[in-house]
Design a protein around this motif. Structure first.
Motif, PDB file in Angstrom:
ATOM      1  N   UNK A   1       0.806  -1.212   0.000  1.00 41.56           N
ATOM      2  CA  UNK A   1       0.000   0.000   0.000  1.00 41.56           C
ATOM      3  C   UNK A   1       0.849   1.276   0.000  1.00 41.56           C
ATOM      4  N   UNK A   2       1.922   1.252   0.801  1.00 39.66           N
ATOM      5  CA  UNK A   2       2.715   2.472   0.954  1.00 39.66           C
ATOM      6  C   UNK A   2       4.073   2.249   0.295  1.00 39.66           C
ATOM      7  N   UNK A   3       4.164   2.546  -1.007  1.00 37.48           N
ATOM      8  CA  UNK A   3       5.403   2.192  -1.703  1.00 37.48           C
ATOM      9  C   UNK A   3       6.336   3.366  -1.977  1.00 37.48           C
ATOM     10  N   UNK A   4       6.218   4.422  -1.145  1.00 38.58           N
ATOM     11  CA  UNK A   4       7.204   5.505  -1.277  1.00 38.58           C
ATOM     12  C   UNK A   4       8.459   5.064  -0.543  1.00 38.58           C
ATOM     13  N   UNK A   5       9.423   6.005  -0.352  1.00 35.40           N
ATOM     14  CA  UNK A   5      10.617   5.657   0.420  1.00 35.40           C
ATOM     15  C   UNK A   5      10.186   5.170   1.803  1.00 35.40           C
ATOM     16  N   UNK A   6      10.819   4.093   2.255  1.00 33.53           N
ATOM     17  CA  UNK A   6      10.364   3.466   3.484  1.00 33.53           C
ATOM     18  C   UNK A   6      10.457   4.339   4.731  1.00 33.53           C
ATOM     19  N   UNK A   7       9.598   4.035   5.685  1.00 35.59           N
ATOM     20  CA  UNK A   7       9.617   4.726   6.976  1.00 35.59           C
ATOM     21  C   UNK A   7       9.963   3.731   8.074  1.00 35.59           C
ATOM     22  N   UNK A   8      10.131   4.270   9.266  1.00 39.44           N
ATOM     23  CA  UNK A   8      10.675   3.465  10.348  1.00 39.44           C
ATOM     24  C   UNK A   8       9.761   3.477  11.577  1.00 39.44           C
ATOM     25  N   UNK A   9       9.458   2.285  12.065  1.00 46.21           N
ATOM     26  CA  UNK A   9       8.686   2.156  13.305  1.00 46.21           C
ATOM     27  C   UNK A   9       9.626   1.557  14.351  1.00 46.21           C
ATOM     28  N   UNK A  10       9.759   2.254  15.456  1.00 42.24           N
ATOM     29  CA  UNK A  10      10.668   1.778  16.506  1.00 42.24           C
ATOM     30  C   UNK A  10       9.837   1.405  17.732  1.00 42.24           C
ATOM     31  N   UNK A  11       9.942   0.150  18.131  1.00 37.64           N
ATOM     32  CA  UNK A  11       9.195  -0.274  19.322  1.00 37.64           C
ATOM     33  C   UNK A  11      10.172  -0.631  20.430  1.00 37.64           C
ATOM     34  N   UNK A  12       9.920  -0.073  21.593  1.00 43.98           N
ATOM     35  CA  UNK A  12      10.682  -0.455  22.779  1.00 43.98           C
ATOM     36  C   UNK A  12       9.694  -0.829  23.850  1.00 43.98           C
ATOM     37  N   UNK A  13      10.104  -1.772  24.662  1.00 43.05           N
ATOM     38  CA  UNK A  13       9.207  -2.193  25.722  1.00 43.05           C
ATOM     39  C   UNK A  13       9.942  -3.150  26.627  1.00 43.05           C
ATOM     40  N   UNK A  14       9.525  -3.211  27.875  1.00 42.14           N
ATOM     41  CA  UNK A  14      10.112  -4.220  28.748  1.00 42.14           C
ATOM     42  C   UNK A  14       9.789  -5.615  28.238  1.00 42.14           C
ATOM     43  N   UNK A  15      10.719  -6.578  28.427  1.00 45.45           N
ATOM     44  CA  UNK A  15      10.338  -7.956  28.092  1.00 45.45           C
ATOM     45  C   UNK A  15       9.165  -8.303  29.001  1.00 45.45           C
ATOM     46  N   UNK A  16       8.212  -9.011  28.440  1.00 48.57           N
ATOM     47  CA  UNK A  16       7.043  -9.381  29.246  1.00 48.57           C
ATOM     48  C   UNK A  16       5.910  -8.381  29.127  1.00 48.57           C
ATOM     49  N   UNK A  93      16.583  -2.266   2.417  1.00 54.58           N
ATOM     50  CA  UNK A  93      15.121  -2.411   2.441  1.00 54.58           C
ATOM     51  C   UNK A  93      14.400  -1.062   2.383  1.00 54.58           C
ATOM     52  N   UNK A  94      14.982  -0.046   3.007  1.00 58.19           N
ATOM     53  CA  UNK A  94      14.362   1.288   2.939  1.00 58.19           C
ATOM     54  C   UNK A  94      14.379   1.795   1.495  1.00 58.19           C
ATOM     55  N   UNK A  95      15.493   1.556   0.831  1.00 56.37           N
ATOM     56  CA  UNK A  95      15.602   1.992  -0.576  1.00 56.37           C
ATOM     57  C   UNK A  95      14.570   1.291  -1.444  1.00 56.37           C
ATOM     58  N   UNK A  96      14.324   0.013  -1.124  1.00 56.52           N
ATOM     59  CA  UNK A  96      13.322  -0.742  -1.898  1.00 56.52           C
ATOM     60  C   UNK A  96      11.900  -0.266  -1.606  1.00 56.52           C
ATOM     61  N   UNK A  97      11.745   0.578  -0.580  1.00 57.02           N
ATOM     62  CA  UNK A  97      10.430   1.116  -0.260  1.00 57.02           C
ATOM     63  C   UNK A  97       9.730   0.399   0.884  1.00 57.02           C
ATOM     64  N   UNK A  98      10.421  -0.554   1.509  1.00 54.25           N
ATOM     65  CA  UNK A  98       9.811  -1.223   2.668  1.00 54.25           C
ATOM     66  C   UNK A  98       9.840  -0.288   3.870  1.00 54.25           C
ATOM     67  N   UNK A  99       8.819  -0.413   4.713  1.00 52.65           N
ATOM     68  CA  UNK A  99       8.867   0.216   6.029  1.00 52.65           C
ATOM     69  C   UNK A  99       9.525  -0.800   6.961  1.00 52.65           C
TER      70      UNK A  99
END
Ligand code: 5GP
Length: 190
Positions: A1-16, A93-99
């Motif tokens: 769906x979103x095939x522009x230059x890729x974006x980044x999702x950063x998830x942080x969280x305690x284990x558990x 992967x970002x260059x290929x357009x993946x997020x």
């Protein structure tokens, strides 16, 4: 769906905190999202696969990659346990357009946020400490000593959650998954 230059999702969280379940849920959506496979030096757990969950490296090999400047970021997350994001796949992967979805510790998250700026959305998944403690001991993947270290780290990391773009409180896993989905959807649409 979103095939522009890729974006980044950063998830942080305690284990558990339910982070892995939420991350897997996001990866199943039509977000053109790829998981960033980190390198690490800790022992592989029984259910883990090299090249799928992590690239499990010997410490010498990890340190050689540091010297060769191959990491976008790396941290000694626990004493003698190094974790890092290798540049090559991410850039490709970002260059290929993946997020790209990153699951990394709070310090690493801040480094990536600085690096990617407005092309990134940082999400902290939180849960009450007693629930985390219970989930971690039920999971039974750590020794008692490691469990204590992990809980200490969780308390420290929790102080930095205000630096994230979004905080999701996981009191109910279904709701937390939906909130994360909405948040990523809105960010990718921008
Ligand atoms: P675990 O040993 O439970 O798989 O991960 C321990 C911690 O290391 C988690 O908080 C995880 O998010 C973090 N982590 C995983 N990969 C990376 C990475 O590439 N860089 C950093 N800084 N932390 C990571």
């Amino acid at each position: 769906m979103y095939f522009k230059k890729g974006k980044v999702i950063i998830i942080s969280a305690p284990s558990g905190s339910g982070k892995t379940t939420i991350a897997r849920y996001l990866l199943k959506q039509k977000f053109n999202l790829k998981f960033s496979i980190s390198a690490c030096t800790r022992e592989k757990r029984k259910n883990e696969i090299h090249g799928v969950d992590y690239f499990f490296l010997k410490t010498d090999d990890f340190k050689r990659n540091i010297k060769e400047n191959n990491f976008l970021e790396w941290e000694e997350v626990y004493l003698n346990s190094f974790y890092g994001t290798l540049k090559k796949d991410v850039e490709y992967n970002l260059k290929l357009g993946y997020n790209i979805l990153f699951d990394i510790d709070v310090k690493g998250a801040m480094s990536l946020k600085k690096h990617f700026g407005k092309d990134s959305c940082s999400i902290y998944i939180d849960a009450p400490i007693n629930i985390i403690e219970q989930r971690l001991s039920e999971r039974n993947t750590e020794t008692n000593k490691d469990l204590i270290l992990r809980l200490e780290k969780i308390k420290q990391e929790s102080l930095s959650k205000i630096n994230f773009d979004v905080i999701i409180e996981n009191l109910d896993l279904h709701e937390a998954k939906e909130k994360a989905k909405k948040c990523v959807e809105n960010f990718l649409k921008k």
